[in-house]
Design a protein around this motif. Structure first.
Motif, PDB file in Angstrom:
ATOM      1  N   HIS A 190      72.113 -67.063  72.197  1.00 36.48           N
ATOM      2  CA  HIS A 190      72.145 -64.968  72.338  1.00 36.48           C
ATOM      3  C   HIS A 190      73.404 -64.733  71.952  1.00 36.48           C
ATOM      4  O   HIS A 190      74.775 -65.157  72.675  1.00 36.48           O
ATOM      5  N   GLN A 191      73.807 -63.993  71.505  1.00 29.19           N
ATOM      6  CA  GLN A 191      74.601 -62.831  72.047  1.00 29.19           C
ATOM      7  C   GLN A 191      74.565 -61.913  73.162  1.00 29.19           C
ATOM      8  O   GLN A 191      74.177 -60.488  72.383  1.00 29.19           O
ATOM      9  N   GLU A 192      74.696 -62.448  73.986  1.00 32.16           N
ATOM     10  CA  GLU A 192      74.587 -61.363  75.594  1.00 32.16           C
ATOM     11  C   GLU A 192      75.348 -61.973  76.005  1.00 32.16           C
ATOM     12  O   GLU A 192      75.596 -63.390  76.063  1.00 32.16           O
ATOM     13  N   ALA A 193      75.178 -61.161  77.935  1.00 31.38           N
ATOM     14  CA  ALA A 193      76.484 -61.875  78.407  1.00 31.38           C
ATOM     15  C   ALA A 193      75.520 -61.472  79.786  1.00 31.38           C
ATOM     16  O   ALA A 193      74.154 -60.888  79.715  1.00 31.38           O
ATOM     17  N   LEU A 194      75.375 -63.215  80.188  1.00 31.05           N
ATOM     18  CA  LEU A 194      74.569 -63.175  81.880  1.00 31.05           C
ATOM     19  C   LEU A 194      75.198 -61.898  82.865  1.00 31.05           C
ATOM     20  O   LEU A 194      75.953 -62.180  83.201  1.00 31.05           O
ATOM     21  N   SER A 195      73.814 -61.212  83.704  1.00 34.26           N
ATOM     22  CA  SER A 195      74.292 -60.516  85.119  1.00 34.26           C
ATOM     23  C   SER A 195      73.244 -60.920  85.695  1.00 34.26           C
ATOM     24  O   SER A 195      72.200 -61.303  85.248  1.00 34.26           O
ATOM     25  N   SER A 196      73.476 -59.372  86.927  1.00 30.88           N
ATOM     26  CA  SER A 196      72.638 -59.732  88.055  1.00 30.88           C
ATOM     27  C   SER A 196      71.312 -59.421  87.593  1.00 30.88           C
ATOM     28  O   SER A 196      70.236 -58.979  88.110  1.00 30.88           O
ATOM     29  N   ALA A 197      71.485 -57.837  86.334  1.00 26.42           N
ATOM     30  CA  ALA A 197      70.301 -57.277  85.302  1.00 26.42           C
ATOM     31  C   ALA A 197      70.105 -57.160  84.029  1.00 26.42           C
ATOM     32  O   ALA A 197      71.419 -57.055  83.364  1.00 26.42           O
ATOM     33  N   GLU A 198      69.217 -56.690  83.631  1.00 31.40           N
ATOM     34  CA  GLU A 198      69.629 -56.249  81.454  1.00 31.40           C
ATOM     35  C   GLU A 198      69.704 -55.077  81.341  1.00 31.40           C
ATOM     36  O   GLU A 198      70.118 -54.266  82.629  1.00 31.40           O
ATOM     37  N   GLY A 199      70.328 -55.092  80.463  1.00 37.54           N
ATOM     38  CA  GLY A 199      70.614 -53.491  80.310  1.00 37.54           C
ATOM     39  C   GLY A 199      72.189 -54.400  78.790  1.00 37.54           C
ATOM     40  O   GLY A 199      71.326 -54.472  79.036  1.00 37.54           O
ATOM     41  N   THR A 200      72.810 -53.186  79.487  1.00 38.54           N
ATOM     42  CA  THR A 200      74.382 -52.849  78.905  1.00 38.54           C
ATOM     43  C   THR A 200      75.767 -52.976  79.649  1.00 38.54           C
ATOM     44  O   THR A 200      74.830 -52.688  80.938  1.00 38.54           O
ATOM     45  N   ALA A 201      76.607 -53.101  79.605  1.00 37.05           N
ATOM     46  CA  ALA A 201      77.934 -53.419  80.430  1.00 37.05           C
ATOM     47  C   ALA A 201      79.098 -53.365  79.632  1.00 37.05           C
ATOM     48  O   ALA A 201      78.837 -53.849  78.117  1.00 37.05           O
ATOM     49  N   THR A 202      80.293 -52.841  80.226  1.00 40.13           N
ATOM     50  CA  THR A 202      81.108 -53.209  79.565  1.00 40.13           C
ATOM     51  C   THR A 202      82.161 -54.503  79.213  1.00 40.13           C
ATOM     52  O   THR A 202      82.362 -55.696  80.192  1.00 40.13           O
ATOM     53  N   PHE A 203      82.472 -55.337  78.322  1.00 43.18           N
ATOM     54  CA  PHE A 203      82.986 -57.001  78.531  1.00 43.18           C
ATOM     55  C   PHE A 203      84.243 -56.739  77.638  1.00 43.18           C
ATOM     56  O   PHE A 203      84.388 -56.018  76.674  1.00 43.18           O
ATOM     57  N   TYR A 204      85.127 -57.191  78.744  1.00 46.71           N
ATOM     58  CA  TYR A 204      86.931 -57.264  78.278  1.00 46.71           C
ATOM     59  C   TYR A 204      86.911 -58.384  77.751  1.00 46.71           C
ATOM     60  O   TYR A 204      87.070 -59.382  78.364  1.00 46.71           O
ATOM     61  N   LEU A 205      87.023 -58.139  76.477  1.00 47.27           N
ATOM     62  CA  LEU A 205      87.655 -59.338  75.483  1.00 47.27           C
ATOM     63  C   LEU A 205      89.472 -59.562  76.200  1.00 47.27           C
ATOM     64  O   LEU A 205      89.895 -58.444  76.302  1.00 47.27           O
TER      65      LEU A 205
END
Length: 203
Positions: free
Chosen positions: A67-82
């Motif tokens: 899955h091309q997704e980040a794990l977090s405490s909530a579903e949605g979208t977030a800024t991911f720092y490469l």
């Protein structure tokens, strides 16, 4: 080399959740141990997700859901720092920016780990560059389904140790025993004057 991801399973097809797949080294290790393993993997970094997908195809590995997704405490979208200089350092946190490293922000989809721990899971590997406490605390109730857990903890230079204490509290309440060691990279970097590690970010 030191088999930090080793685990034992009574089933020939253990269930594994890989949080922070990168290019797929853990996938290769697990498939070497248990060729029939069923693996769910998460990798939000666009280039690393593409490379891991190709490695899965090239090696003919079956029963892997990536899955091309980040794990977090909530579903949605977030800024991911490469991390511009290190593909292994991308993070939902701003820890790289805080140390002056060049980063490129991208938007990623976020999901909760609890939704993926609803059944017995022999191995949970977590290397998510600073978001581990938020993710583990969100899925605390489901950790009873996990047999063996590997978590790399990432300290931030300006952060006190309450986060590590809280993370260990999550593991205690879930019934885990634990072993704590420095990452090999940090061990090499701070072989001399190891106390300096406390004043800098470490793993």
């Amino acid at each position: 080399v030191h088999e930090e991801y080793y685990f034992e399973s009574a089933r020939p097809a253990p269930r594994v959740v890989d949080c922070g797949v990168n290019f797929g080294l853990t996938l290769a290790y697990v498939k070497g141990l248990y060729p029939q393993a069923r693996i769910i993997g998460f990798e939000p970094h666009p280039q690393m997700y593409a490379l891991a997908s190709r490695n899965i195809e090239r090696n003919g590995w079956q029963d892997i859901s990536l899955h091309q997704e980040a794990l977090s405490s909530a579903e949605g979208t977030a800024t991911f720092y490469l991390a511009d200089l290190d593909t292994m350092g991308a993070s939902l946190t701003t820890r790289l920016k805080e140390t002056g490293q060049p980063v490129t922000p991208v938007d990623v989809r976020t999901v909760r780990l609890s939704d993926h721990l609803q059944e017995p899971t022999e191995f949970l590997k977590m290397d998510i560059e600073g978001a581990e406490y938020d993710v583990l605390s969100e899925c605390e109730a489901q950790l009873a389904n996990v047999q063996t857990l590997f978590c790399e903890y990432h300290s931030r230079p300006a952060e006190n140790e309450e986060t590590l204490t809280a993370l260990l509290g999550v593991l205690n309440r879930a019934g885990f025993s634990y072993h704590i060691a420095r990452s090999p990279w940090v061990e090499r970097k701070y072989a001399l004057r190891p106390g300096n590690a406390v004043m800098n970010g470490y793993s």
